[in-house]
Design an enzyme around this catalytic site. Sequence first.
Site, PDB file in Angstrom:
ATOM      1  N   HIS A 161       0.812  -1.218   0.000  1.00  0.00           N
ATOM      2  CA  HIS A 161       0.000   0.000   0.000  1.00  0.00           C
ATOM      3  C   HIS A 161       0.845   1.268   0.000  1.00  0.00           C
ATOM      4  CE1 HIS A 161       0.471  -0.296   4.487  1.00  0.00           C
ATOM      5  NE2 HIS A 161       0.498   1.015   4.374  1.00  0.00           N
ATOM      6  N   ASP A 191       0.446  -7.676   1.397  1.00  0.00           N
ATOM      7  CA  ASP A 191       0.797  -6.261   1.555  1.00  0.00           C
ATOM      8  C   ASP A 191       2.305  -6.058   1.547  1.00  0.00           C
ATOM      9  OD1 ASP A 191       0.213  -3.549   1.814  1.00  0.00           O
ATOM     10  OD2 ASP A 191       0.315  -3.600   3.996  1.00  0.00           O
ATOM     11  N   SER A 275       4.694   2.438   7.984  1.00  0.00           N
ATOM     12  CA  SER A 275       4.435   1.275   7.142  1.00  0.00           C
ATOM     13  C   SER A 275       5.623   0.975   6.237  1.00  0.00           C
ATOM     14  CB  SER A 275       3.186   1.504   6.294  1.00  0.00           C
ATOM     15  OG  SER A 275       2.026   1.452   7.078  1.00  0.00           O
TER      16      SER A 275
END
Length: 431
Positions: A161, A191, A275
């Site tokens: 993402h 992911d 992230s």
Amino acid sequence: MSYFQDDDKNSDFLKKDEVTKSPLQERLEREEQEMQTKRMKKKGGGGKGGYFFSGLVGVIIGALLVWLMLPGLVSQMPGTTTSNTGKNNTTINQVATEVTTDVTTAVDKASQAVVGITNIQEVTSGGFWSPPSTTTKEAGSGSGVVYKIEGDKAFIITNNHVIEGAKQLEVTMPDGTKEPAQLVGHDVWTDLAVISINSKNVKTVATFGNSDVLKQGETVIAIGNPLGLDFYGSVTTGVVSGKDRSVPVDLNGDGTEDWQQEVLQTDAAINPGNSGGALVNLAGELVGINSMKIAESSVEGLGFSIPINSAIPIIEELEKNGEMKRPTMGVSLADLTDVPSFYQQQTLKLPAEVTTGVVVTDVMNNSPASKAGVQQYDVIVEMDGQKIETTIDLRKHLYNDKKIGDKLTLKVYRQGKLVELSLTLTNGNTL
């Protein structure tokens, strides 16, 4: 007759009277005079001493008062300034102590391998009255970890993402230099994504650890760029709060959970921008890729990281093929523990001792499972002799231990009876 003569006579008379005093009178007069003299001396000496002592005390007290009040009075006088120079100055002493701990040592080892990633996307503007125009702008930023140098390329692992929808990718190095990056491969299901840059400015690569040996309560460190590159290289610490956690993920944004992501749970602060960053142990080894944080006002200290042991097979496949070619059975699954006990007994007709497993909720046409005779509501309890209790166990075995074209042996409970089946795995992208 002369007055002087008379005076002379009187004086003679007085002289005669003084001469004629008796010895007793003379002695009494002398004693009286001596007593008066003593009284006068005593009275005169004591008064002078008292006055002197009182005056001396007054002078001392007055001098003290003046000495105490003088600085304040002087500072209040018009045109008067004070100075801090002189004996009233204070000196602050500093002690330079360099503190080294397990955490600082781990950060020194791993932090230089953590980079910033900027996602640059195309934006189309314009409308009815003006022709459309396309520009590029930064759509977001995240973190990544340099894990490998091969030739003139350095490879970086991050989250899918973070790079999703990017027209261009830019990597910010620990020294502030920026490098253009190329997408190597990405996988929406886990992911994870791999990108590459020129290796000339890369000085450190991360060392892979073993996430399977982590202990609950073990100290871990999150390194990344929370809230953008302004907080580049931030470090937070915490512990492993839980292992083998499963977090529901909505992959296509339709509000329906599509996947159960296997994660490590930690209370180390992980915020947007973290992230793709590193989760390391006290040895400075990479044990997880920070992935998400539950952003609710009622939740605190709940962050998640993809275990590195689960990420390694994905990383290798993305490097090799640019995508994750997974073997598939062609079924939809649910954990038996999510099925109410009433349906376990009445619909699935499971023996009382069977409390864990994976329920087949649907079978795809022309899939390996349908060809092998797998049916809806079969309960998978074993694969290749390995006990299967959850969908995570099933995916671990399927994605980490099996390849496309491999044979797979299943043991399932069907209407209360144990059935053994065999199937050949195919590429999930072809179904």
